[in-house]
Design a protein around this motif. Structure first.
Motif, PDB file in Angstrom:
ATOM      1  N   UNK A   1      -6.935  -8.941  -1.939  1.00  0.00           N
ATOM      2  CA  UNK A   1      -6.879  -9.916  -3.032  1.00  0.00           C
ATOM      3  C   UNK A   1      -7.767  -9.509  -4.205  1.00  0.00           C
ATOM      4  N   UNK A   2      -8.717  -8.624  -3.998  1.00  0.00           N
ATOM      5  CA  UNK A   2      -9.602  -8.305  -5.121  1.00  0.00           C
ATOM      6  C   UNK A   2      -9.296  -6.955  -5.778  1.00  0.00           C
ATOM      7  N   UNK A   3      -8.569  -6.078  -5.097  1.00  0.00           N
ATOM      8  CA  UNK A   3      -8.292  -4.753  -5.667  1.00  0.00           C
ATOM      9  C   UNK A   3      -6.853  -4.655  -6.146  1.00  0.00           C
ATOM     10  N   UNK A   4      -6.609  -3.729  -7.065  1.00  0.00           N
ATOM     11  CA  UNK A   4      -5.222  -3.444  -7.450  1.00  0.00           C
ATOM     12  C   UNK A   4      -4.554  -2.697  -6.289  1.00  0.00           C
ATOM     13  N   UNK A   5      -3.208  -2.752  -6.216  1.00  0.00           N
ATOM     14  CA  UNK A   5      -2.532  -2.136  -5.064  1.00  0.00           C
ATOM     15  C   UNK A   5      -2.912  -0.671  -4.834  1.00  0.00           C
TER      16      UNK A   5
ATOM     17  N   UNK B   1       0.841  -1.208   0.000  1.00  0.00           N
ATOM     18  CA  UNK B   1       0.000   0.000   0.000  1.00  0.00           C
ATOM     19  C   UNK B   1       0.878   1.261   0.000  1.00  0.00           C
ATOM     20  N   UNK B   2       2.005   1.235   0.699  1.00  0.00           N
ATOM     21  CA  UNK B   2       2.878   2.421   0.727  1.00  0.00           C
ATOM     22  C   UNK B   2       3.523   2.653  -0.635  1.00  0.00           C
ATOM     23  N   UNK B   3       3.907   1.574  -1.307  1.00  0.00           N
ATOM     24  CA  UNK B   3       4.602   1.702  -2.602  1.00  0.00           C
ATOM     25  C   UNK B   3       3.653   2.127  -3.723  1.00  0.00           C
ATOM     26  N   UNK B   4       2.371   2.102  -3.445  1.00  0.00           N
ATOM     27  CA  UNK B   4       1.416   2.481  -4.499  1.00  0.00           C
ATOM     28  C   UNK B   4       1.571   3.949  -4.881  1.00  0.00           C
ATOM     29  N   UNK B   5       2.354   4.692  -4.104  1.00  0.00           N
ATOM     30  CA  UNK B   5       2.488   6.127  -4.397  1.00  0.00           C
ATOM     31  C   UNK B   5       3.416   6.401  -5.582  1.00  0.00           C
TER      32      UNK B   5
ATOM     33  N   UNK C   1      -5.803   3.299  -1.730  1.00  0.00           N
ATOM     34  CA  UNK C   1      -6.819   4.346  -1.778  1.00  0.00           C
ATOM     35  C   UNK C   1      -7.947   4.040  -0.780  1.00  0.00           C
ATOM     36  N   UNK C   2      -8.384   2.793  -0.730  1.00  0.00           N
ATOM     37  CA  UNK C   2      -9.488   2.435   0.184  1.00  0.00           C
ATOM     38  C   UNK C   2      -9.096   2.695   1.637  1.00  0.00           C
ATOM     39  N   UNK C   3      -7.857   2.366   1.964  1.00  0.00           N
ATOM     40  CA  UNK C   3      -7.390   2.627   3.334  1.00  0.00           C
ATOM     41  C   UNK C   3      -7.334   4.125   3.611  1.00  0.00           C
ATOM     42  N   UNK C   4      -6.839   4.882   2.619  1.00  0.00           N
ATOM     43  CA  UNK C   4      -6.739   6.335   2.801  1.00  0.00           C
ATOM     44  C   UNK C   4      -8.122   6.955   2.950  1.00  0.00           C
ATOM     45  N   UNK C   5      -9.038   6.464   2.140  1.00  0.00           N
ATOM     46  CA  UNK C   5     -10.403   6.987   2.209  1.00  0.00           C
ATOM     47  C   UNK C   5     -11.017   6.678   3.572  1.00  0.00           C
TER      48      UNK C   5
ATOM     49  N   UNK D   1     -13.435  -3.551 -10.030  1.00  0.00           N
ATOM     50  CA  UNK D   1     -12.775  -4.678 -10.713  1.00  0.00           C
ATOM     51  C   UNK D   1     -13.641  -5.928 -10.813  1.00  0.00           C
ATOM     52  N   UNK D   2     -14.860  -5.882 -10.270  1.00  0.00           N
ATOM     53  CA  UNK D   2     -15.763  -6.980 -10.627  1.00  0.00           C
ATOM     54  C   UNK D   2     -16.135  -6.727 -12.081  1.00  0.00           C
TER      55      UNK D   2
END
Ligand code: ATP
Length: 399
Positions: free
Chosen positions: A216-220, A62-66, A225-229, A259-260
């Motif tokens: 497992x279901x979302x892109x990194x 999640x950190x590297x997603x930046x 983003x979900x955590x940040x939100x 992503x569904x």
């Protein structure tokens, strides 16, 4: 073809913090590297880790997603036995036979290099990029060690970087005292919070299941983003007197249907009679929020109707001007018939509206930010820093 320049940033990352990110980004921005493998150690010889490997891994992802150039690597995590940098560099060399290899360390690690397994053999395998730590000073013993290692064939380059005084040790201590440190990347902070890592009190119920499923279901980037939100939603709820826990949960799950595949989302919409509006059924952006509420209920076990509603309406809760052709449930329509557009569609569970924040017609409080809806949407935006950003979604997006 130019030689690839690959760096490795190894560590326990227990947890990854802004000091690590600043190192990684400074090294990349210095122009020495094309990409940086961020590699959590499995079983470090001199340390034990507090958080499980998979938690450290997800936090790093999640950190590297930046930045796309930060590439999380499981090489050491998946290796059995003790983690030795000599083995890592040998494996990376095998994988990239023609690349220039760099190993990124903090200045404190230079002083420990002599204790590394097969340290003399490590030296010729890479160029070390050294990032300053603490106040950035280079005491005499540091300089003499640098000289000694250079004489043995080590190559060292200093990275220009403003030091950031932070360590994982200090962060673990803060979390166990119930403090969420600012020196954690936002998604990592929320990760620690909702999973109650390092003794942080008040973890979310079902956090393990949710995090596992989201990861497992979302892109990194979407996971981060979900955590940040979730964190932003909780903070906004605190500011506006709404329920922070519900806001956090809605933030965390708001993209659970992203992503569904469209066909599957349409199928879910059909079997649950969510909408029969072709405009929504054609738009992944609109459909994923409606379907997301259903998925949150069915697959994540969310039963709180306020949270489900927030997920369902995420695109129009707090926005100045919602997208055209926004759909709302029929029961809201009854309170604001004048807001309905002449869509010409037969009445279904969703109807078309346009103009202002939908909760304004409902005559009640926003289930997320808690602001009464009987106000012009511009006034609402004035209270909501997120809503002032054009093109941004009210309560859910990070600045
Ligand atoms: P701990 O406090 O648990 O020892 P840490 O904060 O030092 O952890 P590690 O994962 O052990 O983090 O560090 C990985 C690498 O990052 C090491 O080379 C370390 O020197 C470097 N490093 C960590 N924090 C910083 C920082 N704030 N500034 C510069 N380098 C850092």
């Amino acid at each position: 073809m130019e030689r690839q320049r690959i760096g490795i940033l190894g560590g326990t990352f227990d947890p990854v913090h802004n000091g690590h990110l600043r190192m990684g980004l400074s090294v990349l921005d210095s122009g020495y590297l094309d990409r940086l493998l961020v590699m959590p150690s499995g079983l470090p010889p001199h340390k034990t880790c507090s958080a499980p490997n998979e938690d450290r891994w997800k936090m790093i992802v999640s950190a590297c997603a930046c930045d796309d150039r930060l590439v999380p690597s499981r090489m050491e995590l998946d290796r059995s036995g003790s983690t030795y940098t000599f083995d890592t560099l040998t494996s990376v060399r095998h994988e990239y036979p023609k690349a220039d290899l760099f190993y990124v360390i903090g200045a404190d690690t230079l002083m420990q290099l002599r204790n590394w397994h097969r340290s003399d053999e490590v030296l010729p395998l890479c160029t070390f990029l050294i990032c300053p730590r603490e106040d950035g000073s280079r005491p005499a013993e540091y300089l003499s060690e640098l000289k000694r290692l250079s004489a043995k064939g080590g190559r060292f380059l200093d990275i220009p970087m403003k030091p950031l005084t932070v360590s994982s040790t200090a962060i673990r201590a803060a979390l166990s005292a119930g403090i969420l440190p600012d020196a954690l990347p936002v998604p990592v902070r929320e990760y620690c919070r909702c999973k109650g890592l390092y003794g942080y009190p008040g973890r979310l119920d079902r956090a393990d299941l949710w995090i596992e499923q989201l990861f497992s279901s979302l892109k990194p980037g979407r996971f981060a983003h979900s955590l940040s939100v979730a964190e932003t939603a909780r903070k906004l709820a605190e500011i506006h007197g709404a329920d922070p826990l519900r806001a956090e949960q809605a933030g965390l799950l708001h993209d659970c249907a992203k992503y569904i595949p469209m066909a599957e989302m349409r199928h879910i919409a059909a079997i649950h009679h969510l909408t029969d509006d072709p405009a929504i059924l054609e738009s992944g952006a609109l459909l994923h929020s409606i379907v997301g509420a259903q998925v949150a209920e069915d697959r994540y076990g969310m039963t709180d109707s306020a949270v489900l509603e927030a997920i369902r309406y995420q695109y129009r809760m707090c926005r100045d001007v919602p997208p055209r052709n926004v759909r709302l449930p029929g029961r809201l329509n009854r309170t604001a018939p004048q807001q309905l557009s002449a869509s010409g569609k037969s009445p279904g569970p969703f109807r078309t509206v346009a103009g202002t924040c939908p909760s304004a017609f409902a005559g009640r409080h926003c289930s997320i930010c808690g602001i009464p809806r009987k106000v012009p949407s511009s006034a609402h935006a004035g209270n909501n820093p997120m809503a002032q950003r054009p093109g941004r979604i009210g309560f859910v997006k990070m600045p």
